[in-house]
Scaffold this motif. Structure first.
Motif, PDB file in Angstrom:
ATOM      1  N   GLN A   1       0.822  -1.214   0.000  1.00 21.77           N
ATOM      2  CA  GLN A   1       0.000   0.000   0.000  1.00 21.77           C
ATOM      3  C   GLN A   1       0.854   1.261   0.000  1.00 21.77           C
ATOM      4  N   VAL A   2       2.118   1.112   0.331  1.00 21.87           N
ATOM      5  CA  VAL A   2       3.031   2.247   0.430  1.00 21.87           C
ATOM      6  C   VAL A   2       3.994   2.203  -0.754  1.00 21.87           C
ATOM      7  N   PRO A   3       4.217   3.332  -1.410  1.00 22.23           N
ATOM      8  CA  PRO A   3       5.160   3.353  -2.534  1.00 22.23           C
ATOM      9  C   PRO A   3       6.555   2.855  -2.116  1.00 22.23           C
ATOM     10  N   GLN A   4       7.243   2.216  -3.029  1.00 24.95           N
ATOM     11  CA  GLN A   4       8.563   1.651  -2.729  1.00 24.95           C
ATOM     12  C   GLN A   4       9.537   2.714  -2.246  1.00 24.95           C
ATOM     13  N   GLN A   5       9.439   3.926  -2.757  1.00 20.79           N
ATOM     14  CA  GLN A   5      10.345   4.997  -2.334  1.00 20.79           C
ATOM     15  C   GLN A   5      10.213   5.262  -0.828  1.00 20.79           C
ATOM     16  N   ILE A   6       8.999   5.232  -0.318  1.00 23.26           N
ATOM     17  CA  ILE A   6       8.795   5.457   1.114  1.00 23.26           C
ATOM     18  C   ILE A   6       9.367   4.282   1.908  1.00 23.26           C
ATOM     19  N   MET A   7       9.195   3.064   1.414  1.00 24.39           N
ATOM     20  CA  MET A   7       9.789   1.905   2.086  1.00 24.39           C
ATOM     21  C   MET A   7      11.313   2.017   2.095  1.00 24.39           C
ATOM     22  N   ASP A   8      11.887   2.444   0.983  1.00 24.14           N
ATOM     23  CA  ASP A   8      13.338   2.629   0.919  1.00 24.14           C
ATOM     24  C   ASP A   8      13.793   3.683   1.924  1.00 24.14           C
ATOM     25  N   ASP A   9      13.010   4.764   2.063  1.00 21.09           N
ATOM     26  CA  ASP A   9      13.322   5.798   3.046  1.00 21.09           C
ATOM     27  C   ASP A   9      13.261   5.236   4.463  1.00 21.09           C
ATOM     28  N   LEU A  10      12.286   4.383   4.742  1.00 17.52           N
ATOM     29  CA  LEU A  10      12.151   3.763   6.065  1.00 17.52           C
ATOM     30  C   LEU A  10      13.374   2.917   6.392  1.00 17.52           C
ATOM     31  N   VAL A  11      13.799   2.110   5.451  1.00 17.02           N
ATOM     32  CA  VAL A  11      14.981   1.256   5.662  1.00 17.02           C
ATOM     33  C   VAL A  11      16.227   2.122   5.849  1.00 17.02           C
ATOM     34  N   ALA A  12      16.375   3.146   5.044  1.00 15.75           N
ATOM     35  CA  ALA A  12      17.534   4.038   5.165  1.00 15.75           C
ATOM     36  C   ALA A  12      17.534   4.753   6.503  1.00 15.75           C
ATOM     37  N   ASP A  13      16.364   5.195   6.959  1.00 17.10           N
ATOM     38  CA  ASP A  13      16.260   5.878   8.245  1.00 17.10           C
ATOM     39  C   ASP A  13      16.631   4.934   9.385  1.00 17.10           C
ATOM     40  N   PHE A  14      16.174   3.687   9.304  1.00 12.74           N
ATOM     41  CA  PHE A  14      16.532   2.683  10.306  1.00 12.74           C
ATOM     42  C   PHE A  14      18.055   2.507  10.336  1.00 12.74           C
ATOM     43  N   ALA A  15      18.664   2.392   9.174  1.00 14.79           N
ATOM     44  CA  ALA A  15      20.106   2.199   9.093  1.00 14.79           C
ATOM     45  C   ALA A  15      20.860   3.370   9.711  1.00 14.79           C
ATOM     46  N   VAL A  16      20.353   4.563   9.524  1.00 19.04           N
ATOM     47  CA  VAL A  16      20.999   5.744  10.096  1.00 19.04           C
ATOM     48  C   VAL A  16      20.879   5.744  11.615  1.00 19.04           C
ATOM     49  N   HIS A  17      19.686   5.547  12.121  1.00 21.20           N
ATOM     50  CA  HIS A  17      19.447   5.722  13.554  1.00 21.20           C
ATOM     51  C   HIS A  17      19.830   4.528  14.402  1.00 21.20           C
ATOM     52  N   ARG A  18      19.733   3.312  13.880  1.00 17.67           N
ATOM     53  CA  ARG A  18      20.064   2.133  14.675  1.00 17.67           C
ATOM     54  C   ARG A  18      21.464   1.625  14.404  1.00 17.67           C
ATOM     55  N   LEU A  19      21.994   1.881  13.217  1.00 22.77           N
ATOM     56  CA  LEU A  19      23.283   1.301  12.847  1.00 22.77           C
ATOM     57  C   LEU A  19      24.369   2.342  12.625  1.00 22.77           C
ATOM     58  N   GLY A  20      23.994   3.614  12.679  1.00 22.43           N
ATOM     59  CA  GLY A  20      24.974   4.676  12.492  1.00 22.43           C
ATOM     60  C   GLY A  20      25.453   4.828  11.060  1.00 22.43           C
ATOM     61  N   ALA A  21      24.639   4.401  10.118  1.00 22.49           N
ATOM     62  CA  ALA A  21      25.006   4.541   8.704  1.00 22.49           C
ATOM     63  C   ALA A  21      25.003   6.019   8.319  1.00 22.49           C
ATOM     64  N   VAL A  22      25.649   6.303   7.223  1.00 20.55           N
ATOM     65  CA  VAL A  22      25.678   7.677   6.720  1.00 20.55           C
ATOM     66  C   VAL A  22      24.280   8.038   6.231  1.00 20.55           C
ATOM     67  N   GLN A  23      23.817   9.203   6.672  1.00 27.63           N
ATOM     68  CA  GLN A  23      22.475   9.632   6.293  1.00 27.63           C
ATOM     69  C   GLN A  23      22.460  10.103   4.853  1.00 27.63           C
ATOM     70  N   ARG A  24      21.425   9.681   4.132  1.00 26.23           N
ATOM     71  CA  ARG A  24      21.260  10.165   2.765  1.00 26.23           C
ATOM     72  C   ARG A  24      20.115  11.162   2.749  1.00 26.23           C
ATOM     73  N   ALA A  25      20.123  12.003   1.769  1.00 23.64           N
ATOM     74  CA  ALA A  25      19.076  13.019   1.668  1.00 23.64           C
ATOM     75  C   ALA A  25      17.729  12.353   1.373  1.00 23.64           C
ATOM     76  N   LEU A  26      16.727  12.718   2.156  1.00 26.23           N
ATOM     77  CA  LEU A  26      15.367  12.227   1.949  1.00 26.23           C
ATOM     78  C   LEU A  26      14.493  13.416   1.602  1.00 26.23           C
ATOM     79  N   SER A  27      13.583  13.210   0.689  1.00 29.54           N
ATOM     80  CA  SER A  27      12.696  14.304   0.318  1.00 29.54           C
ATOM     81  C   SER A  27      11.302  14.031   0.874  1.00 29.54           C
ATOM     82  N   ALA A  28      10.970  14.713   1.950  1.00 30.31           N
ATOM     83  CA  ALA A  28       9.653  14.556   2.562  1.00 30.31           C
ATOM     84  C   ALA A  28       8.763  15.691   2.102  1.00 30.31           C
TER      85      ALA A  28
END
Length: 123
Positions: free
Chosen positions: A60-87
């Motif tokens: 029900q959610v566009p793939q781009q939003i799912m990709d943003d969710l995974v990227a956000d998780f990686a940033v906040h839980r794993l300390g990955a480099v943050q990428r630009a998200l367009s909200a």
């Protein structure tokens, strides 16, 4: 300790890789111990995995939003480099509508002033 079915096959998703890596880390420790932060990361990874599984089943959610969710998780839980998200407003409105509680929850007795008295009185 038996392995979960998710660990019996190669990890496909970020959530599965985290669960696998943490499980291997804990198995490698003499007492099998884990830190609070590791346990929280595992719980969050499992939640992410459930969200991703549900998306695979009923997208029900566009793939781009799912990709943003995974990227956000990686940033906040794993300390990955943050990428630009367009909200943009459209995405926010879409998610707000999708995540809005059903009317039954909004009108549940918990919102009544007497909730605590009713549900905490002796039988």
């Amino acid at each position: 300790m038996p392995r979960s079915p998710a660990l019996a096959r190669p990890a496909r998703t970020l959530a599965e890789r985290i669960e696998h890596d943490l499980s291997e880390l804990w198995r490698g420790r003499p007492d099998g111990s884990f830190t609070h932060d590791e346990a929280v990361t595992l719980v969050h990874a499992r939640m992410l995995g459930l969200i991703m599984d549900e998306h695979d089943f009923d997208p029900q959610v566009p793939q781009q939003i799912m990709d943003d969710l995974v990227a956000d998780f990686a940033v906040h839980r794993l300390g990955a480099v943050q990428r630009a998200l367009s909200a943009d407003r459209e995405k926010i409105d879409f998610l707000a509508e999708l995540l809005a509680p059903v009317p039954e929850l909004i009108s549940a007795p918990i919102v009544d002033d007497g909730y605590l008295a009713v549900f905490s009185r002796q039988a």
